[in-house]
Design a protein around this motif. Structure first.
Motif, PDB file in Angstrom:
ATOM      1  N   ILE A 183      81.148  82.304  45.146  1.00  0.00           N
ATOM      2  CA  ILE A 183      81.487  80.953  45.582  1.00  0.00           C
ATOM      3  C   ILE A 183      82.990  80.770  45.481  1.00  0.00           C
ATOM      4  CG2 ILE A 183      81.166  78.509  45.096  1.00  0.00           C
ATOM      5  CD1 ILE A 183      78.506  79.219  43.867  1.00  0.00           C
ATOM      6  N   GLN A 211      87.269  76.626  46.293  1.00  0.00           N
ATOM      7  CA  GLN A 211      87.232  75.341  46.975  1.00  0.00           C
ATOM      8  C   GLN A 211      85.866  74.668  46.873  1.00  0.00           C
ATOM      9  OE1 GLN A 211      88.426  78.154  48.317  1.00  0.00           O
ATOM     10  NE2 GLN A 211      90.615  77.701  48.253  1.00  0.00           N
ATOM     11  N   GLN A 212      84.815  75.480  46.701  1.00  0.00           N
ATOM     12  CA  GLN A 212      83.475  74.908  46.643  1.00  0.00           C
ATOM     13  C   GLN A 212      83.139  74.320  45.275  1.00  0.00           C
ATOM     14  OE1 GLN A 212      81.724  78.583  48.555  1.00  0.00           O
ATOM     15  NE2 GLN A 212      80.330  77.063  49.382  1.00  0.00           N
ATOM     16  N   TRP A 213      83.792  74.806  44.226  1.00  0.00           N
ATOM     17  CA  TRP A 213      83.577  74.223  42.904  1.00  0.00           C
ATOM     18  C   TRP A 213      84.360  72.921  42.801  1.00  0.00           C
ATOM     19  CZ3 TRP A 213      79.841  75.697  39.848  1.00  0.00           C
ATOM     20  CH2 TRP A 213      79.390  77.022  39.874  1.00  0.00           C
ATOM     21  N   ALA A 244      78.783  72.721  42.181  1.00  0.00           N
ATOM     22  CA  ALA A 244      78.820  73.278  43.537  1.00  0.00           C
ATOM     23  C   ALA A 244      77.445  73.165  44.174  1.00  0.00           C
ATOM     24  CB  ALA A 244      79.274  74.728  43.518  1.00  0.00           C
ATOM     25  N   VAL A 278      75.343  74.942  47.348  1.00  0.00           N
ATOM     26  CA  VAL A 278      75.390  76.121  48.196  1.00  0.00           C
ATOM     27  C   VAL A 278      74.079  76.214  48.981  1.00  0.00           C
ATOM     28  CG1 VAL A 278      75.568  78.639  48.256  1.00  0.00           C
ATOM     29  CG2 VAL A 278      76.856  77.337  46.555  1.00  0.00           C
TER      30      VAL A 278
END
Length: 383
Positions: free
Chosen positions: A24, A27-29, A39, A41
């Protein structure tokens, strides 16, 4: 032999896949609180999409606690309700439990301990998450610890069959104040009401004894009643003895502060996939069928991961445990275990449920939760 070959091929394929996958991205956290990252997903596993919710925790900045439904040994309550009662920032459902319409609904399956208070005994050597909230950080340990409990009555010692659960034939069961007001037992046994280490009363052929706030009830049936009955004297000293194995020495020093919850099975050990479902007496179908899942992991960077994967819908198909273990390995897990899933799978964050529970009625009532709170905050309630 075919089964072992299938497992080895499956795990080898997963390891190759994990090596090719991209973790991951940063930027996704999203940081939602000090020490808590979140996050969402959506990934494809074996041709089907799965929605996954993740919490990554810095255990120097937050603490983990196990909390029971209504703070009792039996009963159920939603994850969000428990989290709101304790003002938690985040929570997931935790251990497996008895799910029926009996008075014992919510009885934990496996070892459950809160603040050193033993609520339920171990079963089938199932994997446990052991939590030690030290002043500066929370330590977690995954193991199959063993607690044996025995009752000393005068010069005799009796093995304790169970804690705070339905008493069956030829058993000796202990009922503590967490269980409720009475033992919910039938009239076919003998019960000793113990107050401050002394026998307060002996109830022979009379069940459902009142549980004292400053003691416990010893209830014996069948052969255990036959062994106990001839030697009971009100003046005899009574002692409960606990022996605990498979804990690291630094955890043993803090036994009075430990929280423990049981899952099934282990998924990752020492950075390698090791799904021990046969050892823990789970079923092959439970492992290989796609379900909603809840899991936890220790990561190689020292952080702690909490995961829910939705299932049983067109939008999210759920995971089998091989895919779950492979994905956790991809995320950097060095130790991981599976918790209760299916309709129980729930993640609470910042005042709301962020995943999609699979029951048609929505969030299911569960036995216990893992709660995340800022370090230093006192989350315990007086009982």
């Amino acid at each position: 032999m075919k089964k072992n070959r299938f497992v080895n091929i499956r795990i080898s394929s997963l390891c190759v896949l994990c090596a090719l996958c991209v973790s991951i991205s940063a930027q996704q956290w999203k940081s939602v609180a000090n020490g808590i990252e979140y996050a969402e997903v959506t990934r494809e596993f074996t041709g089907k999409a799965v929605k996954i919710n993740l919490l990554r925790l810095d255990l120097r900045k937050v603490r983990l606690d196990v909390h029971r439904a209504h703070d009792k040994a039996i009963g159920t309550e939603t994850t969000s309700s428990i989290a709101n009662r304790y003002r938690g920032v985040a929570a997931i459902n935790a251990g497996f439990f008895r799910l029926d319409t009996s008075p014992f609904l919510g009885d934990p399956v496996g070892l459950l301990m809160i603040d050193g208070d033993l609520i339920s005994e171990p079963v089938n050597e199932r994997i446990q998450l052991i939590i030690n909230n030290r002043p500066a950080q929370t330590d977690v340990f995954m193991a199959r610890s063993s607690i044996s409990k025995s009752l000393r009555l005068g010069n005799e010692t009796f093995k304790v069959s169970g804690i705070n659960r339905e008493r069956k034939t030829d058993e000796l069961v202990i009922y503590t104040p967490r269980f409720g007001k009475t033992s919910l037992t039938g009239n076919d046994g003998i019960e000793l009401v113990i107050v401050r280490g002394n026998i307060f009363s002996v109830n022979l052929g009379v069940g459902n004894s009142a549980i004292p706030a400053n003691g416990y009830v010893v209830s014996a049936s069948g052969t255990m009643r036959g062994a106990l009955e001839p030697i009971v004297r009100k003046e005899a000293a009574v002692t409960l003895v606990r022996d605990w194995l498979n804990l690291p020495p630094d955890f043993l020093k803090d036994r009075a502060k430990l929280d423990v919850v049981t899952g099934v099975p282990q998924l990752i050990k020492n950075g390698r996939i090791d799904i021990t479902w046969e050892h823990e007496k789970a079923s092959k179908a439970f492992v290989e069928t796609r379900h909603p899942r809840t899991a936890v992991a220790k990561l190689k960077d020292g952080k702690f991961l909490m995961l829910t994967a939705d299932g049983r819908s067109e939008a999210s198909a759920g995971l089998d445990l091989y895919d779950l273990a492979g994905y956790l390995l991809e995320l950097g897990a060095v130790e991981a275990m599976n918790l209760d899933g299916g309709g129980s799978t729930t993640m609470f964050l910042d005042g709301k449920v962020v995943n999609r529970p699979s029951d048609p009625t929505g969030e299911r009532k569960v036995s216990d939760v893992l709660l995340v709170t800022p370090r230093g905050k006192n989350v315990r309630r007086l009982r």
